[in-house]
Design a protein around this motif. Structure first.
Motif, PDB file in Angstrom:
ATOM      1  N   GLU A 104       0.827  -1.221   0.000  1.00  0.00           N
ATOM      2  CA  GLU A 104       0.000   0.000   0.000  1.00  0.00           C
ATOM      3  C   GLU A 104       0.854   1.260   0.000  1.00  0.00           C
ATOM      4  OE1 GLU A 104      -3.326   0.199   2.570  1.00  0.00           O
ATOM      5  OE2 GLU A 104      -3.974  -1.850   2.160  1.00  0.00           O
TER       6      GLU A 104
ATOM      7  N   HIS B  76      -6.861 -22.411 -20.571  1.00  0.00           N
ATOM      8  CA  HIS B  76      -7.815 -23.169 -21.379  1.00  0.00           C
ATOM      9  C   HIS B  76      -7.688 -24.663 -21.098  1.00  0.00           C
ATOM     10  CE1 HIS B  76      -9.415 -24.554 -25.477  1.00  0.00           C
ATOM     11  NE2 HIS B  76     -10.423 -23.979 -24.865  1.00  0.00           N
TER      12      HIS B  76
ATOM     13  N   LYS C  31     -13.949 -27.600  -5.586  1.00  0.00           N
ATOM     14  CA  LYS C  31     -13.544 -26.441  -6.390  1.00  0.00           C
ATOM     15  C   LYS C  31     -13.283 -25.233  -5.491  1.00  0.00           C
ATOM     16  CE  LYS C  31     -15.840 -27.488 -10.804  1.00  0.00           C
ATOM     17  NZ  LYS C  31     -16.601 -28.717 -10.485  1.00  0.00           N
ATOM     18  N   TYR C  32     -12.308 -24.436  -5.903  1.00  0.00           N
ATOM     19  CA  TYR C  32     -11.942 -23.243  -5.121  1.00  0.00           C
ATOM     20  C   TYR C  32     -12.326 -21.962  -5.855  1.00  0.00           C
ATOM     21  CZ  TYR C  32      -9.559 -26.968  -2.806  1.00  0.00           C
ATOM     22  OH  TYR C  32      -9.322 -28.144  -2.164  1.00  0.00           O
ATOM     23  N   THR C  33     -12.644 -22.107  -7.148  1.00  0.00           N
ATOM     24  CA  THR C  33     -13.203 -21.026  -7.959  1.00  0.00           C
ATOM     25  C   THR C  33     -14.183 -21.686  -8.923  1.00  0.00           C
ATOM     26  OG1 THR C  33     -11.430 -21.311  -9.564  1.00  0.00           O
ATOM     27  CG2 THR C  33     -11.162 -19.508  -7.998  1.00  0.00           C
ATOM     28  N   LYS C  34     -14.902 -20.852  -9.651  1.00  0.00           N
ATOM     29  CA  LYS C  34     -15.769 -21.401 -10.694  1.00  0.00           C
ATOM     30  C   LYS C  34     -14.935 -21.691 -11.938  1.00  0.00           C
ATOM     31  CE  LYS C  34     -19.827 -19.068  -9.002  1.00  0.00           C
ATOM     32  NZ  LYS C  34     -20.940 -18.183  -9.259  1.00  0.00           N
TER      33      LYS C  34
ATOM     34  N   SER D  91     -18.995 -20.664 -15.309  1.00  0.00           N
ATOM     35  CA  SER D  91     -19.882 -21.783 -15.624  1.00  0.00           C
ATOM     36  C   SER D  91     -21.336 -21.496 -15.288  1.00  0.00           C
ATOM     37  CB  SER D  91     -19.423 -23.036 -14.882  1.00  0.00           C
ATOM     38  OG  SER D  91     -19.480 -22.809 -13.490  1.00  0.00           O
ATOM     39  N   ASP D  92     -21.611 -20.400 -14.565  1.00  0.00           N
ATOM     40  CA  ASP D  92     -23.004 -20.085 -14.270  1.00  0.00           C
ATOM     41  C   ASP D  92     -23.311 -18.594 -14.344  1.00  0.00           C
ATOM     42  OD1 ASP D  92     -21.637 -19.258 -12.073  1.00  0.00           O
ATOM     43  OD2 ASP D  92     -22.943 -20.210 -10.593  1.00  0.00           O
TER      44      ASP D  92
ATOM     45  N   THR E 255     -17.347  -1.100 -25.993  1.00  0.00           N
ATOM     46  CA  THR E 255     -17.353  -1.164 -27.454  1.00  0.00           C
ATOM     47  C   THR E 255     -18.455  -2.115 -27.900  1.00  0.00           C
ATOM     48  OG1 THR E 255     -14.956  -0.866 -27.361  1.00  0.00           O
ATOM     49  CG2 THR E 255     -15.897  -1.519 -29.493  1.00  0.00           C
TER      50      THR E 255
ATOM     51  N   TYR F 241      -9.226  -7.075 -32.702  1.00  0.00           N
ATOM     52  CA  TYR F 241      -9.164  -5.677 -32.242  1.00  0.00           C
ATOM     53  C   TYR F 241      -8.100  -4.917 -33.017  1.00  0.00           C
ATOM     54  CZ  TYR F 241     -12.154  -7.295 -28.511  1.00  0.00           C
ATOM     55  OH  TYR F 241     -13.204  -7.828 -27.811  1.00  0.00           O
TER      56      TYR F 241
ATOM     57  N   SER G   4      -9.724  -0.514 -28.665  1.00  0.00           N
ATOM     58  CA  SER G   4     -10.685  -1.029 -27.685  1.00  0.00           C
ATOM     59  C   SER G   4     -10.004  -2.095 -26.846  1.00  0.00           C
ATOM     60  CB  SER G   4     -11.891  -1.650 -28.393  1.00  0.00           C
ATOM     61  OG  SER G   4     -12.707  -2.331 -27.452  1.00  0.00           O
TER      62      SER G   4
ATOM     63  N   GLU H 162     -19.505 -29.073 -19.713  1.00  0.00           N
ATOM     64  CA  GLU H 162     -20.861 -28.526 -19.659  1.00  0.00           C
ATOM     65  C   GLU H 162     -21.859 -29.430 -20.387  1.00  0.00           C
ATOM     66  OE1 GLU H 162     -21.667 -25.919 -17.905  1.00  0.00           O
ATOM     67  OE2 GLU H 162     -23.701 -25.533 -18.584  1.00  0.00           O
TER      68      GLU H 162
ATOM     69  N   ILE I 122     -17.339  -4.296 -37.249  1.00  0.00           N
ATOM     70  CA  ILE I 122     -17.897  -3.094 -36.618  1.00  0.00           C
ATOM     71  C   ILE I 122     -17.654  -1.891 -37.523  1.00  0.00           C
ATOM     72  CG2 ILE I 122     -17.637  -1.544 -34.619  1.00  0.00           C
ATOM     73  CD1 ILE I 122     -17.046  -4.050 -32.945  1.00  0.00           C
TER      74      ILE I 122
ATOM     75  N   PHE J 122     -12.462  -5.381 -36.870  1.00  0.00           N
ATOM     76  CA  PHE J 122     -12.918  -6.030 -35.628  1.00  0.00           C
ATOM     77  C   PHE J 122     -13.359  -7.472 -35.867  1.00  0.00           C
ATOM     78  CE2 PHE J 122     -13.007  -1.691 -34.132  1.00  0.00           C
ATOM     79  CZ  PHE J 122     -12.717  -1.771 -32.782  1.00  0.00           C
ATOM     80  N   SER J 123     -13.405  -7.909 -37.126  1.00  0.00           N
ATOM     81  CA  SER J 123     -13.688  -9.326 -37.399  1.00  0.00           C
ATOM     82  C   SER J 123     -12.372 -10.064 -37.603  1.00  0.00           C
ATOM     83  CB  SER J 123     -14.495  -9.474 -38.692  1.00  0.00           C
ATOM     84  OG  SER J 123     -15.813  -9.091 -38.496  1.00  0.00           O
TER      85      SER J 123
ATOM     86  N   VAL K 113     -20.770 -29.245  -9.726  1.00  0.00           N
ATOM     87  CA  VAL K 113     -20.354 -28.390  -8.610  1.00  0.00           C
ATOM     88  C   VAL K 113     -19.832 -27.100  -9.222  1.00  0.00           C
ATOM     89  CG1 VAL K 113     -18.754 -28.160  -6.660  1.00  0.00           C
ATOM     90  CG2 VAL K 113     -19.696 -30.420  -7.263  1.00  0.00           C
ATOM     91  N   ARG K 114     -20.443 -25.990  -8.874  1.00  0.00           N
ATOM     92  CA  ARG K 114     -20.086 -24.717  -9.523  1.00  0.00           C
ATOM     93  C   ARG K 114     -18.899 -24.030  -8.868  1.00  0.00           C
ATOM     94  NH1 ARG K 114     -21.737 -25.110 -14.535  1.00  0.00           N
ATOM     95  NH2 ARG K 114     -23.934 -25.614 -14.713  1.00  0.00           N
ATOM     96  N   GLY K 115     -18.673 -24.302  -7.600  1.00  0.00           N
ATOM     97  CA  GLY K 115     -17.593 -23.598  -6.907  1.00  0.00           C
ATOM     98  C   GLY K 115     -18.114 -22.395  -6.159  1.00  0.00           C
ATOM     99  N   PRO K 116     -17.257 -21.797  -5.334  1.00  0.00           N
ATOM    100  CA  PRO K 116     -17.727 -20.728  -4.445  1.00  0.00           C
ATOM    101  C   PRO K 116     -18.060 -19.439  -5.186  1.00  0.00           C
ATOM    102  CG  PRO K 116     -15.347 -20.975  -4.281  1.00  0.00           C
ATOM    103  CD  PRO K 116     -15.827 -22.072  -5.176  1.00  0.00           C
TER     104      PRO K 116
ATOM    105  N   HIS L   4      -9.368   4.096   4.544  1.00  0.00           N
ATOM    106  CA  HIS L   4      -8.347   4.962   5.156  1.00  0.00           C
ATOM    107  C   HIS L   4      -8.970   6.303   5.488  1.00  0.00           C
ATOM    108  CE1 HIS L   4      -5.054   2.247   4.246  1.00  0.00           C
ATOM    109  NE2 HIS L   4      -5.644   2.040   3.084  1.00  0.00           N
TER     110      HIS L   4
END
Lengths: 758, 132
Positions: free
Chosen positions: A80, A407, A419-422, A462-463, A501, A554, A614, B7, B52, B62-63, B119-122, B132
């Protein structure tokens, strides 16, 4: 005929002679370059005798937890301080890490926020100091010393990042190190801002600081400081941030010493070691829960930032039992005269960041989280480059390597009950922002960047959808900065900023978080310019997940021959707030409107000329026909997608005036689209007969393996191949020479070259 | 027992097959790539990522460039669900992206309860933070 003299059989040297030879070699080392023994190892150092003893004496878990929290708080406090006091945009907006390292140099506890890629990188220079300077009579390591470092080849992301490293002594004995690392930016490179895409050799990349002493008795040495200031465009920045990093380190040191006073050195040493060992053991346990599987992916870089070409990052991820191996063999060979290569440690750091930020964010920050994971690469490849290769734009390979890893990992995580993340699709991975430099409205020479690189779109989960402009992939809790604050220091305005954009989308059942438009124009300087250093104007730099799509492409757009400030003053109605309107309507008479790939070398700009880009979208997740029609309408209402694109892609039927959804018509459209898919899709075995080719296409300059044959690498053409284990130079021609050749060929065709002498 | 792998796909450990989770279609052997049991479509990326800015005026729009990259879309042959996409260099062999060690998967799940819903996770929750 001369007689051949055969050499007599070589005598085996005695042990004494071998020792003498070794001593001679170590005493007469010509140059202490990056040490492969240090640079290629990312696992923890073995337990030292001191650590063994400390753990025997002090292994109470409650004490360990208490000390760890105190040290963590100290690191966060230092973080900080750097954020609050630092001069560099990177410091202000969180591109920072602070940490406490063991006496052997492992990063045990790092600040919770900031650039976690540093967490498995910045231990290397400390280990270099330990190995080479500690016992060197001309250098040494003493209380009150501080060492500076930035050269990525000795352990860093790239040379914009500078570290301040302090040893901590207690009763005359080294107990640990503290360090602070910041993306400073400017470093005297060939282009302002510290990460030149124009670098063709490592000598174009500015300061190359192997670790050396710059602080004695806790004071910066003025002679060395002056040399460093004299080597960069921003002497003020260099001085200010060296002081900031030093004082942040001193604050962490103070917190460590408070612990030493209350609990003693044994307890601290034991805490640092056990923290790392416990994290490492937990990582192995978590890996064991994954399915045993091999996942394959590749990510494409569509440019070297100088020219468009196809550069493959190839990744095979294999998990067997408790071993996890990232195999990047088959990736592109390194470029001898392009800056997009990375050292192996940079790639490892970024994969570690992926685990710490996106997979196991609950783990204590430090080196241990990546320690047991293995990485394989080809020598002299774009993800494991040689000492001589330029790497000032290493981010290109570090980030695409990250995405390949992200990926591949997602495909392991889905089936895990724990799981600890999605699970989520890849987050956008390019630093779509403006790097800038020149002389400011205050007469100061500057070189740095807009913090908009931190506004990368988040991958869909995933959701739920991805968050727009959430965070950079290389840091947590970073900020995109306040342009109004920047404008007090720099002579340009962002005429449009933080406006999403429209239609730059990554569709899916859950869409990726989108990126925003940036339009800049110089205002109060005749010596000011911009750079952009991104890939992805022709090929998206990501993959989608489980049926979701990646982002689009882009480009960079320029409008020249206009002073937009005059337009705003005299004909404000002509100004438009989107790239689409300005480029398609061309509202400024007489101006030129052009598009480019995103590797713009530093370009001096005139007052009122516009540069427009963008930020990118994170990837989509799942089949877009499953997207809730209400979410599609919400995206229309929020200006993320146009009605026509929404209707044609998502097959949603709605009233154009009220946006009321016709659910029945939507269902019918989607059912029909699914039937159309079945009708137009081709069985896999039949498809590959007409699709697969034995070599890369001739119309693309392709670099890397083709298919799974990782032993053969293509180097720019289907006719140029090499053995992956036998590196060779890989030179690119100057893009202007390539263009001149093209234009001259056209002139010859037209008979317009005359009889020009050759 | 069945294991939810993606999925839209699961593996039936007893039959050793990939199945579509949407329509229960048996896609193919779990000892091979699931893609071998799907339909493939070679998509022009401009249809998904529309230009675009005017493609008649500008080189970059943009494509993605359809000469440089294609999107391979993989569909379930029964229900038409889009199971996966792959941004591919023209002619590059499709990826064998999930090569499962079936014996190890069976051993791993022999000590686990079957999971019927993913199971999706937290959730990410807003902390109190500090000021501050």
């Amino acid at each position: 005929m001369s007689e051949t003299i055969m050499p007599s059989a070589a005598k085996t040297p005695s042990a004494e002679e071998i020792a003498l030879i070794k001593k001679f070699l170590s005493d007469t080392t010509l140059f202490l370059g990056p040490d492969p023994e240090i640079m290629r190892r990312h696992d923890l150092m073995p337990r030292s005798e001191d650590e063994e003893e400390a753990i025997r004496q002090d292994n109470d878990v409650h004490t360990t937890a208490k000390i760890r929290d105190r040290v963590q708080a100290g690191c966060d406090e230092g973080f900080e301080m750097v954020e609050a006091m630092g001069a560099a945009p990177g410091a202000k907006w969180g591109d920072v890490i602070t940490g406490v390292y063991t006496a052997s140099g492992d990063l045990a506890i790092a600040s919770a926020g900031g650039v976690l890629i540093f967490s498995t990188l910045v231990h290397h220079p400390i280990k270099f100091i330990i190995k080479n300077w500690m016992n060197d009579p001309t250098v040494g390591v003493r209380e009150g010393d501080g060492f500076i470092h930035n050269d990525s080849r000795y352990g860093n992301v790239h040379n914009t990042d500078q570290s301040m490293i302090l040893p901590i002594f207690w009763e005359g004995k080294l107990v640990c190190w503290v360090a602070s690392t910041v993306h400073e930016g400017e470093n005297g490179a060939i282009e302002p801002g510290g990460m030149p895409s124009m670098a063709e050799t490592s000598f174009d990349e500015g300061l190359k600081m192997s670790p050396f002493r710059v602080v004695e008795n806790y004071e910066i040495k003025r002679d060395v400081l002056t040399f460093l200031q004299n080597s960069v465009r921003e002497p003020k920045l260099q001085y200010e941030d060296m002081k900031v990093k030093l004082f942040a380190c001193l604050r962490i040191k103070q917190r460590v010493e408070e612990t030493l006073r209350t609990d003693g050195p044994q307890a601290l040493i034991a805490t640092l070691r056990l923290t790392m060992e416990n994290v490492r053991a937990e990582v192995i346990r978590r890996i064991r829960e994954w399915p045993d599987m091999t996942s394959r992916t590749y990510i494409i870089q569509d440019s070297t930032l100088r020219e468009n070409c196809v550069v493959k990052i190839n990744c095979k991820l294999t998990k067997t039992g408790d071993r996890l191996i990232f195999d990047f063999r088959g990736s592109s060979p390194e470029f001898t005269n392009r800056a997009t290569n990375t050292v192996l440690a940079g790639l490892k750091g970024m994969i570690a960041q992926m685990f710490l930020c996106y997979v196991w964010p609950d783990l204590p920050r430090g080196q241990a989280a990546f320690a047991p994971i293995e990485v394989i690469t080809d020598p002299h490849s774009i993800v494991d480059c040689s000492y001589d290769a330029p790497n000032s734009q290493s981010l290109m390979s570090i980030f695409t390597g990250f995405t390949a890893a992200q990926h591949a990992v997602a495909k392991f995580l889905y089936s895990c009950p724990e799981k600890y993340t999605k699970v989520h699709a890849p987050t956008f991975n390019m630093i779509n922002t403006f790097i800038w430099g020149g002389v400011s409205q205050h007469g100061e020479t500057l070189g740095n960047l807009c913090a908009d690189l931190n506004g990368m779109g988040h991958g869909a989960r995933s959701d739920c959808d991805g968050e727009p402009a959430l965070a950079p992939i290389f840091a947590t809790m970073a900020d995109i900065g306040e342009q109004e604050l920047n404008e007090e220091e720099v002579p340009f305005l962002q005429l449009v900023s933080k406006k999403m954009t429209k239609d730059a989308i990554a569709p899916g059942k859950y869409r990726g978080g989108q990126g925003y438009t940036m339009m800049v124009a110089t205002k109060d300087s005749e010596q000011w310019g911009f750079m952009t250093v991104c890939q992805g104007a022709k090929i998206p730099p990501m993959q989608g997940l489980f049926g979701g799509y990646s982002c689009g492409a882009y480009p960079l757009c320029k409008v020249k021959g206009v002073d937009v400030y005059d337009v705003l003053l005299n004909e404000p109605d002509k100004f438009k707030h989107s790239i689409a309107e300005i480029m398609n309507e061309q509202p400024f008479e007489g101006a030129s409107y052009t598009t480019h790939h995103m590797g713009m070398g530093f370009e001096i700009s005139k007052r009122g000329e516009m540069f427009m880009i963008s930020q990118g979208a994170g990837a989509g997740y799942g089949d877009l026909l499953e997207r809730d029609p209400r979410a599609v309408i919400k995206d229309i209402e929020e200006g993320l997608i146009s009605e026509g694109v929404a209707e044609s892609l998502y097959k949603v039927k709605f009233d154009p005036l009220t946006l009321a959804i016709n659910h029945e018509a939507t269902r019918a459209l989607r059912d029909k689209e699914r039937q159309d898919r079945v009708a137009r899709g081709v069985p896999f075995a039949e498809f590959v007969k007409s699709w697969n080719t034995p070599k890369p296409p001739a119309h693309l300059q392709y670099f890397g393996c083709w298919g799974d044959n990782v032993g053969t690498l293509y180097a720019g053409s289907p006719d140029i191949t090499r053995d992956a284990n036998k590196p060779k130079p890989n030179y690119m021609r100057h893009p202007k020479d390539v263009r001149i050749d093209e234009l001259e060929a056209r002139l010859v065709e037209l008979g317009a070259m005359g009889d020009e002498k050759k | 027992m069945k294991v939810l792998m993606t999925e839209y796909l699961r593996i039936d450990l007893d039959k050793e097959t990939w199945e579509c989770r949407v329509c229960n279609h048996e896609v193919g052997s779990a000892k091979k790539s699931y893609k071998e049991g799907l339909l493939v479509y070679n998509r022009d990326p401009r249809e998904i990522h529309p230009p675009i800015i005017d493609p008649d005026k500008y080189r970059f729009t943009f494509s993605p460039d359809p000469e440089w990259v294609r999107i391979l879309e993989y569909y379930c042959p029964k229900c038409g669900t889009q199971v996966e996409t792959e941004y591919a260099i023209p002619g590059h062999p499709p990826l064998y992206d999930m090569e499962v060690d079936l014996a190890a998967l069976k051993a791993q799940w022999s000590t686990r309860e079957e999971v019927l819903e993913p199971v999706r996770g937290p959730e990410v929750v807003l902390g109190a933070g500090h000021g501050h």
